[in-house]
Design a protein around this motif. Structure first.
Motif, short mmCIF file in Angstrom:
data_model
loop_
_atom_site.label_atom_id
_atom_site.label_comp_id
_atom_site.label_asym_id
_atom_site.label_seq_id
_atom_site.Cartn_x
_atom_site.Cartn_y
_atom_site.Cartn_z
N VAL A 60 0.88 -1.17 0.00
CA VAL A 60 0.00 0.00 0.00
C VAL A 60 0.91 1.22 0.00
N THR A 134 5.39 3.12 2.77
CA THR A 134 4.61 1.96 2.32
C THR A 134 4.25 1.05 3.49
N THR A 149 -6.65 -5.09 -2.02
CA THR A 149 -6.65 -4.08 -3.09
C THR A 149 -7.94 -3.27 -3.08
N PHE A 152 -8.29 -0.69 -0.03
CA PHE A 152 -7.47 0.53 0.06
C PHE A 152 -7.42 1.34 -1.23
N SER A 153 -7.86 0.79 -2.33
CA SER A 153 -7.87 1.56 -3.57
C SER A 153 -8.86 2.71 -3.45
N VAL A 158 -3.72 7.37 -0.22
CA VAL A 158 -3.10 6.18 -0.78
C VAL A 158 -2.90 6.39 -2.28
N VAL A 161 -2.14 0.62 -4.70
CA VAL A 161 -2.07 -0.67 -4.02
C VAL A 161 -1.59 -1.68 -5.06
#
Length: 304
Positions: A60, A134, A149, A152-153, A158, A161
């Protein structure tokens, strides 16, 4: 059946066509070496997948001062973003999927980058602030990476990912392409070997056509007449198969285990045990190829 006569006929045929026999041995040797190499490469790919997929992590990447403003309009991720990511990774929703995770700051990322690209001129132009902070996540099951994925996308702060398996897939695709190329070359060489064996047997039969006619007159069966010719091809192909098997073992022992394991100590490679699995397959393949090619040549071109 007089086996002494059969063996004498085989020896006579091999002596009469020694140049063609050597050609059969060499073509069989080269083609089956390609087959053995392609088989080892497939075993290596499977072993590397098992080894590396279990070690693959999900990264991430947090926004940095040089991140694209379209993705990170707020600039570098602050303490609240880091806390939010850590809290989500520790939540009851994701905890069953996450084995461990750790945070890598700018300095740690810079030290790792300098170690990885030591001696490369690009390392001189990279600063710690340019590298993303990261969160590295190891999953209980690497197949669950899509869950991380999706979690956190698009999260504020951020930048990206990334599942490390995507890099591995590209490497394995190249290795698979190389393996398929080796198999393609091996198939062409095997066809050449089959044609050469067929031609050799036809020439041998033609040079002994008078003897065959006499054998036919005294009541010899078709199988008894054809057997020496089939065994001629089998003997030549078996020699080539054994040489191919020995070459495969030498490649494993001196190139893979002797060189690659030292040059690339961070991964696992096939060993002699894997090579010993391939050798019997090569010998059987050579015998079957020669038997079929010789049998078809005799049946189609030898009038008995």
């Amino acid at each position: 059946m007089r086996f002494g006569f059969v063996f004498s006929e085989i020896a006579q045929g091999l002596r009469r066509n020694v140049s063609m026999v050597i050609s059969v041995v060499l073509v069989t040797f080269v083609s089956l070496t390609f087959v053995g190499t392609a088989s080892l490469l497939q075993l290596q790919i499977g072993q590397m997948k098992t080894y590396w997929y279990d070690k693959a992590q999900v990264a991430v990447y947090l926004c940095s001062s040089v991140s694209p403003p379209t993705i990170c309009p707020q600039g570098e991720a602050g303490a609240e973003v880091k806390a939010r990511v850590a809290e989500r990774l520790s939540s009851t929703t994701l905890k069953p999927y996450v084995a461990t995770f750790y945070f890598e700051n700018h300095k740690q990322a810079y030290d790792k980058f300098q170690e990885q690209f030591k001696g490369n001129s690009v390392a001189k132009f990279v600063t710690a602030e340019q590298l993303n902070e990261t969160y590295w996540i190891k999953l209980n099951n690497p197949q669950d990476s899509t869950i991380i994925t999706e979690s956190f996308s698009g999260l504020s702060g951020v930048e990206e990912v990334r599942d490390q398996r995507s890099y591995l897939d590209q490497i394995f695709a190249i290795l698979n392409a190389a393996s398929l190329a080796a198999i393609g070359i091996a198939v062409l060489m095997l066809i050449s070997a089959a044609l050469l064996i067929s031609t050799t047997i036809r020439l041998s039969a033609f040079s002994r056509r008078r003897e065959l006619a006499i054998m036919r007159l005294v009541g010899a069966s078709n199988f008894y007449i054809q057997l020496p010719f089939i065994l001629e091809g089998v003997v030549a192909a078996t020699i080539g198969s054994v040489l191919a098997g020995a070459t495969v073992l030498l490649i494993v022992q001196f190139f893979v285990q002797g060189y690659l394991t030292t040059a690339l100590p961070f991964t696992s490679f096939v060993g002699l045990a894997d090579g010993l699995l391939v050798v019997p397959i090569l010998i059987v393949a050579g015998i079957v190829l020669a038997s079929i090619a010789s049998g078809l040549a005799i049946r189609r071109y030898l009038k008995i």
